[in-house]
Design an enzyme around this catalytic site. Sequence first.
Site, PDB file in Angstrom:
ATOM      1  CE1 TYR A 186      -4.450  -0.792   0.010  1.00  0.00           C
ATOM      2  CE2 TYR A 186      -3.673  -2.628   1.348  1.00  0.00           C
ATOM      3  CZ  TYR A 186      -4.656  -2.034   0.577  1.00  0.00           C
ATOM      4  OH  TYR A 186      -5.857  -2.686   0.374  1.00  0.00           O
ATOM      5  CG  HIS A 227      -5.643   2.508   2.463  1.00  0.00           C
ATOM      6  ND1 HIS A 227      -5.351   1.525   3.382  1.00  0.00           N
ATOM      7  CD2 HIS A 227      -4.446   2.978   2.019  1.00  0.00           C
ATOM      8  CE1 HIS A 227      -4.045   1.395   3.490  1.00  0.00           C
ATOM      9  NE2 HIS A 227      -3.471   2.253   2.678  1.00  0.00           N
TER      10      HIS A 227
END
Length: 242
Positions: A28, A43
Site C-alpha cells: 500500500y 484503502h
Amino acid sequence: MRVEVKLAAKEIQKIPINYNYFLSGVIYRKIGIGDEDLASELHKSRSFKFFTFSRILAEERRIEGDTMLIKNARFLLSSPREEIVKAFIEGILSEPAVKVASARFEVMSVEVKEKPALSSPQAFKTLSPIVVRTVREQFGKMRTWELYPKDGDFYTHLKANLLKKYEAFYGKEAEDLFEIVKIYAVKPVRIDLKGIKHRASLMHFCVEASRELLNFAYDAGLGEKNAMGFGMIETAPHAANK
C-alpha cells in the site's frame, strides 16, 4: 499484470512467520508513492481490491520460533487493474527499500512477468494460500467458517466468489464454467492477521474453466482476502501420477 520483486540484505534478517499484514503495508505504501489517489481509493474500498500477492519466497530460510530468518528473497504482486501494478512499480523504484516489520531489504530488481497462455484444463499451484469462507449456524448464532478442500462447500464458495469478483470488475457475468477437477496436493495452514487466525490451503490442482475465468483468476487471485496476501496462483505441471 504481474510483477516480481527481488530483495537482498547485507545480513540475515528476522521476519515474523505471520508477515502478511506487514507486507500488505509495504504494498500500500509503494502504491501510494506511485499514485496517492489510487492508494486512498483502495484503502477506503469496502469491496474487492482486485490485487493479490505471493508469500515471501526464499531459497534458503530458517525457522526459529515464530520468526523466519532469510537474507535474499522475492515476492510477486498481481492485478487485473494495470494501474495498481504500475503505481506499485513506480513507488518501489522511487524508494527501493522494503521494511517488513523490523527486517530491512534493498530492492535488487523489479521485473514485469509475461502472462502465460492459459487453456483448459489448466494446472495451477498456489503462491499464497487460499481462504474460502461460508456462514453456518452454531448454538443459535450465525458464524463465519473457513473451509478446507476436504469440505464439500469449499468448491462451491470458491467458484461463487470468483464469479462475483469477475462481475464486480467487468460489470457483466462470466461464462459459468469453473471446476476443480483434480487435487494433486493440499497443505492446510493457519495465518495470523492482527490476532485473528485464518484457515487457508496451499494447493496444487487442475481446473476446467472458461478462458476468461482462467485469466481473471490468474490476475486477481482465488478465494477471499486477496489483498492481504491470499489466493495468488501460478501455472504448474499436471501431476497425473500423484
